[in-house]
Motif scaffolding. Structure first.
Motif, PDB file in Angstrom:
ATOM      1  N   SER A   1      12.211   8.966   1.394  1.00 54.80           N
ATOM      2  CA  SER A   1      11.053   8.808   2.268  1.00 54.80           C
ATOM      3  C   SER A   1       9.870   9.716   1.967  1.00 54.80           C
ATOM      4  N   THR A   2      10.099  10.881   1.369  1.00 50.00           N
ATOM      5  CA  THR A   2       9.038  11.888   1.274  1.00 50.00           C
ATOM      6  C   THR A   2       7.777  11.359   0.592  1.00 50.00           C
ATOM      7  N   ARG A   3       7.926  10.648  -0.518  1.00 53.62           N
ATOM      8  CA  ARG A   3       6.762  10.128  -1.248  1.00 53.62           C
ATOM      9  C   ARG A   3       6.645   8.596  -1.150  1.00 53.62           C
ATOM     10  N   LEU A   4       7.274   8.042  -0.148  1.00 54.49           N
ATOM     11  CA  LEU A   4       7.185   6.593   0.088  1.00 54.49           C
ATOM     12  C   LEU A   4       5.900   6.292   0.847  1.00 54.49           C
ATOM     13  N   ARG A   5       4.992   5.570   0.217  1.00 53.13           N
ATOM     14  CA  ARG A   5       3.684   5.323   0.814  1.00 53.13           C
ATOM     15  C   ARG A   5       3.734   4.171   1.818  1.00 53.13           C
ATOM     16  N   SER A   6       2.719   4.126   2.656  1.00 57.32           N
ATOM     17  CA  SER A   6       2.682   3.134   3.738  1.00 57.32           C
ATOM     18  C   SER A   6       2.586   1.710   3.204  1.00 57.32           C
ATOM     19  N   ASP A   7       1.883   1.496   2.065  1.00 55.14           N
ATOM     20  CA  ASP A   7       1.768   0.136   1.539  1.00 55.14           C
ATOM     21  C   ASP A   7       3.116  -0.388   1.068  1.00 55.14           C
ATOM     22  N   ALA A   8       3.954   0.502   0.503  1.00 58.17           N
ATOM     23  CA  ALA A   8       5.297   0.088   0.085  1.00 58.17           C
ATOM     24  C   ALA A   8       6.165  -0.216   1.304  1.00 58.17           C
ATOM     25  N   LYS A   9       6.009   0.582   2.351  1.00 52.87           N
ATOM     26  CA  LYS A   9       6.754   0.316   3.595  1.00 52.87           C
ATOM     27  C   LYS A   9       6.368  -1.035   4.171  1.00 52.87           C
ATOM     28  N   THR A  10       5.077  -1.333   4.169  1.00 48.47           N
ATOM     29  CA  THR A  10       4.597  -2.618   4.704  1.00 48.47           C
ATOM     30  C   THR A  10       5.154  -3.781   3.887  1.00 48.47           C
ATOM     31  N   LEU A  11       5.227  -3.606   2.575  1.00 48.55           N
ATOM     32  CA  LEU A  11       5.767  -4.644   1.689  1.00 48.55           C
ATOM     33  C   LEU A  11       7.237  -4.918   2.008  1.00 48.55           C
ATOM     34  N   ILE A  12       8.013  -3.868   2.193  1.00 48.86           N
ATOM     35  CA  ILE A  12       9.441  -4.026   2.510  1.00 48.86           C
ATOM     36  C   ILE A  12       9.616  -4.582   3.921  1.00 48.86           C
TER      37      ILE A  12
END
Length: 212
Positions: free
Chosen positions: A137-148
């Motif tokens: 999670s530390t370097r997981l960006r918001s755009d990648a979260k939205t994609l998943i």
């Protein structure tokens, strides 16, 4: 006379009836057959017209994440392709064959964008199996979260440091609602199984082959 009769009897002839009487008192020992091993170590088999899957997150330094599909370890320590961060395997739904498998470190470096591209490039008609080892999670960006999240995840926005997370998604078709698709377990100093690490989590099940 009795002494003479006893002397004429051989030792073997006298011992045989005694052994026979002892055997009568014994109960037969019934041994259950060893249980048949199922695909991906399921307790019960999947139907012939379905795929078996099992996704297990990492736990502690010695228990690395694993992704199994149709009894093939796609990502594992044995294959040497598991790593810290988010591990992803892409499978062709029609054939059940692996298209690609890769891990993305979310503690060091900038790999969130690379992971997002990897997910976007998964062909239509693919299964995506995702699982964390260590920190995802530390370097997981918001755009990648939205994609998943768009793939159906209900927990990706809740990811925290060293959360154990497992998720399976479909691209271009819908998975049944009654299969295990996602699970998360957050790190908690008072509840962690390992020092600084939560317990492993597992999602597993059977995916019908006739969804598309």
């Amino acid at each position: 006379m009795g002494y003479l009769f006893a002397a004429l009897l051989s030792e073997d002839s006298m011992s045989t009836p005694i052994v026979y009487l002892q055997d009568i008192g014994k109960k037969p020992v019934l041994k259950a057959p060893a249980p048949k091993r199922q695909k991906c170590d399921h307790w019960s088999p999947c139907l012939p017209d379905s795929y078996a899957y099992r996704v297990r997150s990492g736990g502690g330094t010695g228990n690395l994440a694993k992704i199994c599909f149709e009894d093939e370890l796609i990502i594992s320590e044995e294959k040497g392709n598991v790593g810290r961060g988010i591990n992803i395997a892409i499978v062709n739904y029609k054939t059940g064959k692996v298209i690609s498998a890769k891990f993305f470190d979310m503690w060091e470096g900038e790999h969130s964008g690379e992971m997002a591209t990897f997910i976007k490039n998964a062909p239509q008609g693919s299964l995506l199996l995702m699982v964390t080892h260590d920190d995802g999670s530390t370097r997981l960006r918001s755009d990648a979260k939205t994609l998943i999240e768009a793939l159906g995840s209900k927990e990706i926005q809740n990811m925290k440091f060293r959360s154990s997370w497992a998720f399976i998604a479909a691209k271009g078709f819908k998975l049944p609602d009654d299969i295990q698709r996602e699970k998360i377990n957050h790190s908690d100093e008072d509840k962690n199984r390992y020092r600084g690490w939560p317990a492993e989590i597992v999602i597993e099940g059977c995916i019908p082959r006739n969804l598309i």
